[in-house]
Design a protein around this motif. Structure first.
Motif, PDB file in Angstrom:
ATOM      1  N   LEU A 133       0.829  -1.203   0.000  1.00 58.86           N
ATOM      2  CA  LEU A 133       0.000   0.000   0.000  1.00 58.86           C
ATOM      3  C   LEU A 133       0.866   1.257   0.000  1.00 58.86           C
ATOM      4  N   VAL A 134       1.921   1.239   0.797  1.00 63.38           N
ATOM      5  CA  VAL A 134       2.855   2.371   0.805  1.00 63.38           C
ATOM      6  C   VAL A 134       3.478   2.555  -0.574  1.00 63.38           C
ATOM      7  N   ALA A 135       3.905   1.465  -1.179  1.00 66.82           N
ATOM      8  CA  ALA A 135       4.541   1.532  -2.497  1.00 66.82           C
ATOM      9  C   ALA A 135       3.596   2.071  -3.553  1.00 66.82           C
ATOM     10  N   GLU A 136       2.337   1.615  -3.519  1.00 68.42           N
ATOM     11  CA  GLU A 136       1.372   2.048  -4.530  1.00 68.42           C
ATOM     12  C   GLU A 136       1.056   3.534  -4.394  1.00 68.42           C
ATOM     13  N   LEU A 137       0.868   3.998  -3.169  1.00 61.37           N
ATOM     14  CA  LEU A 137       0.497   5.402  -2.977  1.00 61.37           C
ATOM     15  C   LEU A 137       1.675   6.340  -3.181  1.00 61.37           C
ATOM     16  N   LEU A 138       2.888   5.873  -2.934  1.00 57.58           N
ATOM     17  CA  LEU A 138       4.075   6.703  -3.184  1.00 57.58           C
ATOM     18  C   LEU A 138       4.559   6.582  -4.620  1.00 57.58           C
ATOM     19  N   ASP A 139       4.130   5.507  -5.310  1.00 50.70           N
ATOM     20  CA  ASP A 139       4.602   5.231  -6.674  1.00 50.70           C
ATOM     21  C   ASP A 139       6.123   5.261  -6.718  1.00 50.70           C
ATOM     22  N   ALA A 140       6.723   4.537  -5.773  1.00 50.44           N
ATOM     23  CA  ALA A 140       8.183   4.536  -5.629  1.00 50.44           C
ATOM     24  C   ALA A 140       8.746   3.164  -5.992  1.00 50.44           C
ATOM     25  N   PRO A 141      10.023   3.094  -6.358  1.00 51.18           N
ATOM     26  CA  PRO A 141      10.654   1.817  -6.717  1.00 51.18           C
ATOM     27  C   PRO A 141      10.650   0.821  -5.557  1.00 51.18           C
ATOM     28  N   LEU A 142      10.572  -0.466  -5.888  1.00 48.11           N
ATOM     29  CA  LEU A 142      10.441  -1.530  -4.903  1.00 48.11           C
ATOM     30  C   LEU A 142      11.760  -2.288  -4.746  1.00 48.11           C
ATOM     31  N   TYR A 143      12.139  -2.525  -3.483  1.00 47.44           N
ATOM     32  CA  TYR A 143      13.343  -3.289  -3.164  1.00 47.44           C
ATOM     33  C   TYR A 143      13.003  -4.335  -2.109  1.00 47.44           C
ATOM     34  N   VAL A 144      13.547  -5.540  -2.273  1.00 50.99           N
ATOM     35  CA  VAL A 144      13.409  -6.570  -1.250  1.00 50.99           C
ATOM     36  C   VAL A 144      14.779  -7.196  -1.013  1.00 50.99           C
ATOM     37  N   ALA A 145      15.077  -7.498   0.249  1.00 49.41           N
ATOM     38  CA  ALA A 145      16.318  -8.180   0.589  1.00 49.41           C
ATOM     39  C   ALA A 145      15.994  -9.539   1.178  1.00 49.41           C
ATOM     40  N   GLY A 146      16.699 -10.559   0.724  1.00 47.48           N
ATOM     41  CA  GLY A 146      16.489 -11.896   1.261  1.00 47.48           C
ATOM     42  C   GLY A 146      17.376 -12.897   0.559  1.00 47.48           C
ATOM     43  N   PHE A 147      17.469 -14.076   1.124  1.00 41.52           N
ATOM     44  CA  PHE A 147      18.208 -15.151   0.468  1.00 41.52           C
ATOM     45  C   PHE A 147      17.392 -15.681  -0.711  1.00 41.52           C
ATOM     46  N   PRO A 148      18.061 -16.224  -1.724  1.00 43.19           N
ATOM     47  CA  PRO A 148      17.376 -16.554  -2.983  1.00 43.19           C
ATOM     48  C   PRO A 148      16.131 -17.419  -2.822  1.00 43.19           C
ATOM     49  N   ASP A 149      16.128 -18.342  -1.869  1.00 41.42           N
ATOM     50  CA  ASP A 149      14.975 -19.236  -1.709  1.00 41.42           C
ATOM     51  C   ASP A 149      14.022 -18.770  -0.619  1.00 41.42           C
ATOM     52  N   SER A 150      14.093 -17.509  -0.261  1.00 38.21           N
ATOM     53  CA  SER A 150      13.304 -17.021   0.865  1.00 38.21           C
ATOM     54  C   SER A 150      11.855 -16.720   0.467  1.00 38.21           C
ATOM     55  N   HIS A 151      10.990 -16.761   1.482  1.00 37.52           N
ATOM     56  CA  HIS A 151       9.577 -16.427   1.305  1.00 37.52           C
ATOM     57  C   HIS A 151       9.418 -14.977   0.854  1.00 37.52           C
ATOM     58  N   ASP A 152      10.170 -14.066   1.450  1.00 39.31           N
ATOM     59  CA  ASP A 152      10.000 -12.651   1.141  1.00 39.31           C
ATOM     60  C   ASP A 152      10.337 -12.339  -0.317  1.00 39.31           C
ATOM     61  N   VAL A 153      11.389 -12.950  -0.834  1.00 34.98           N
ATOM     62  CA  VAL A 153      11.769 -12.692  -2.224  1.00 34.98           C
ATOM     63  C   VAL A 153      10.687 -13.203  -3.165  1.00 34.98           C
ATOM     64  N   GLU A 154      10.185 -14.408  -2.912  1.00 34.50           N
ATOM     65  CA  GLU A 154       9.141 -14.964  -3.771  1.00 34.50           C
ATOM     66  C   GLU A 154       7.849 -14.159  -3.652  1.00 34.50           C
ATOM     67  N   ALA A 155       7.472 -13.806  -2.415  1.00 34.86           N
ATOM     68  CA  ALA A 155       6.247 -13.031  -2.210  1.00 34.86           C
ATOM     69  C   ALA A 155       6.357 -11.659  -2.867  1.00 34.86           C
ATOM     70  N   ALA A 156       7.516 -11.028  -2.744  1.00 37.62           N
ATOM     71  CA  ALA A 156       7.701  -9.710  -3.353  1.00 37.62           C
ATOM     72  C   ALA A 156       7.634  -9.802  -4.874  1.00 37.62           C
ATOM     73  N   ARG A 157       8.195 -10.843  -5.436  1.00 40.47           N
ATOM     74  CA  ARG A 157       8.168 -11.007  -6.898  1.00 40.47           C
ATOM     75  C   ARG A 157       6.735 -11.177  -7.400  1.00 40.47           C
ATOM     76  N   THR A 158       5.963 -12.050  -6.745  1.00 42.23           N
ATOM     77  CA  THR A 158       4.597 -12.285  -7.223  1.00 42.23           C
ATOM     78  C   THR A 158       3.711 -11.061  -6.992  1.00 42.23           C
ATOM     79  N   ALA A 159       3.933 -10.367  -5.890  1.00 39.52           N
ATOM     80  CA  ALA A 159       3.139  -9.162  -5.624  1.00 39.52           C
ATOM     81  C   ALA A 159       3.477  -8.056  -6.606  1.00 39.52           C
ATOM     82  N   ALA A 160       4.764  -7.864  -6.879  1.00 38.07           N
ATOM     83  CA  ALA A 160       5.173  -6.835  -7.827  1.00 38.07           C
ATOM     84  C   ALA A 160       4.609  -7.133  -9.216  1.00 38.07           C
ATOM     85  N   GLU A 161       4.611  -8.402  -9.592  1.00 37.60           N
ATOM     86  CA  GLU A 161       4.047  -8.787 -10.893  1.00 37.60           C
ATOM     87  C   GLU A 161       2.560  -8.480 -10.930  1.00 37.60           C
TER      88      GLU A 161
END
Length: 365
Positions: A133-161
């Motif tokens: 919600l913060v990203a959408e309202l700010l219309d700002a670039p998205l960054y995620v940090a995590g290990f390659p097989d992490s939940h956060d990286v996968e969740a961020a990728r699918t959400a960004a898509e």
């Protein structure tokens, strides 16, 4: 006179009127010879331990600037040795008009994001509803940090898509944690495993954002505490003392003064300014007025926030659950593995904390 987070006149008015939510995103510092820190402790402030009347050399915004840093209490005004708890969180009656309550939250969040200073801002994006919600309202670039097989990286990728947005992934390796841990522990003034594990992903994503030329990193911090995001709040289990959901939410809000300095200091150590739109006074006020049904129900936590977010985000993102950052990024798992490789076995008491302290000691040599 040195104040962070707002101007001196706003603080003077807040003291005079005992107004805990005067329209800021938090503040701390010195005004007219008085030390102050806002009701939720959103801006870190420290004093030398055991000092009742801190001189300018005996208080600081960072624990690294003092010999024995002690957190200055949130909601407090101190002058001439007199420490007064000036501000208390409001306790308004719940608004039983759901449509009005949701509109108040919507308006407050849009006001907070609209007030974000112009400049180069990126968003720490986990793929959950808060940062999305913060990203959408700010219309700002998205960054995620995590290990390659992490939940956060996968969740961020699918959400960004789903949102039609590009995402920068800061892929972590064990060496990154080993390198960053002493810096992070020193910056936040803590060596316990949990705080370091939470701070590390924030620091590492902030460091990458700074290297990419951004001035600030926006986060979704505060949403879980404000809007009923914790399972223990929904279940009213043994981890909370309150016997109502709204009471349990207030309990969680009272934990923020201890948590937020860690996050702020970690991001600042990465080289950018932190921005937390969901913690602005207007959002806090709106969240405090939500009835239980718009906090949690049998099927959903943060129900009111998700309803508001659904007007801006795909349903799959607005209704997504998330993991705590230390687990979702796999930083907790990998720091535990590094500790064991260094000889700090799980049978030892608090073995990861011992490992963190060993890295600090080695770094000081």
């Amino acid at each position: 006179m040195t104040i962070r987070g707002t101007d001196a006149e706003t603080v003077r008015d807040a003291i005079e009127n005992e107004d805990p939510l005067p329209g800021t995103t938090g503040f701390a510092g010195e005004v007219d010879g008085r030390l102050v820190r806002d009701v939720l402790g959103r801006v870190p402030l420290f004093v030398e331990g055991g000092v009742d009347e801190p001189t300018p050399e005996e208080w600081a915004f960072s624990p690294t600037d003092l010999e024995e840093p002690t957190a200055f209490p949130a909601g407090t005004v101190a002058a001439d040795g007199d420490w007064t708890h000036c501000w208390q969180l409001p306790n308004p009656d719940p608004d039983t008009d759901h449509e009005r309550a949701l509109e108040r939250v919507d308006r407050a969040i849009r006001t907070a994001t609209d007030a974000t200073p112009d400049g180069n801002v990126a968003v720490a994006f986990s793929g959950g509803v808060d940062s999305a919600l913060v990203a959408e309202l700010l219309d700002a670039p998205l960054y995620v940090a995590g290990f390659p097989d992490s939940h956060d990286v996968e969740a961020a990728r699918t959400a960004a898509e789903a949102m039609g947005r590009e995402l920068t992934v800061v892929e972590l390796e064990p060496d990154d944690l080993e390198r960053a841990t002493p810096t992070v522990a020193r910056a936040i003034g803590r060596t316990n495993a949990m705080d370091v594990q939470i701070a590390l992903p924030l620091f590492l994503v902030a460091q990458r954002v700074a290297a990419d030329g951004f001035d600030a990193l926006a986060v979704g911090q505060g949403a879980d505490e404000l809007f009923g995001g914790y399972e223990k709040v929904a279940r009213l289990d043994h981890r909370v003392e309150a016997d109502t959901v709204r009471g349990a939410v207030r309990e969680q809000l009272h934990t923020l003064p201890a948590q937020l300095p860690r996050d702020v200091l970690a991001i600042e150590a990465g080289g950018v300014d932190p921005i937390a739109p969901l913690l602005c006074d207007a959002v806090v006020d709106a969240a405090l007025r939500l009835p239980t049904e718009l906090l949690v129900d049998d099927e959903m936590r943060k129900r009111g926030l998700r309803i508001v977010a659904s007007a801006y985000l795909p349903e799959s993102v607005a209704n997504r659950e998330k993991k705590a950052v230390q687990y979702g990024s796999l930083v907790a798992r990998e720091l535990d593995r590094l500790a064991r490789q260094a000889g700090y076995k799980r049978r030892m008491d608090d073995h990861v904390t011992k490992y963190v302290r060993s890295l600090l000691a080695d770094d000081a040599l």
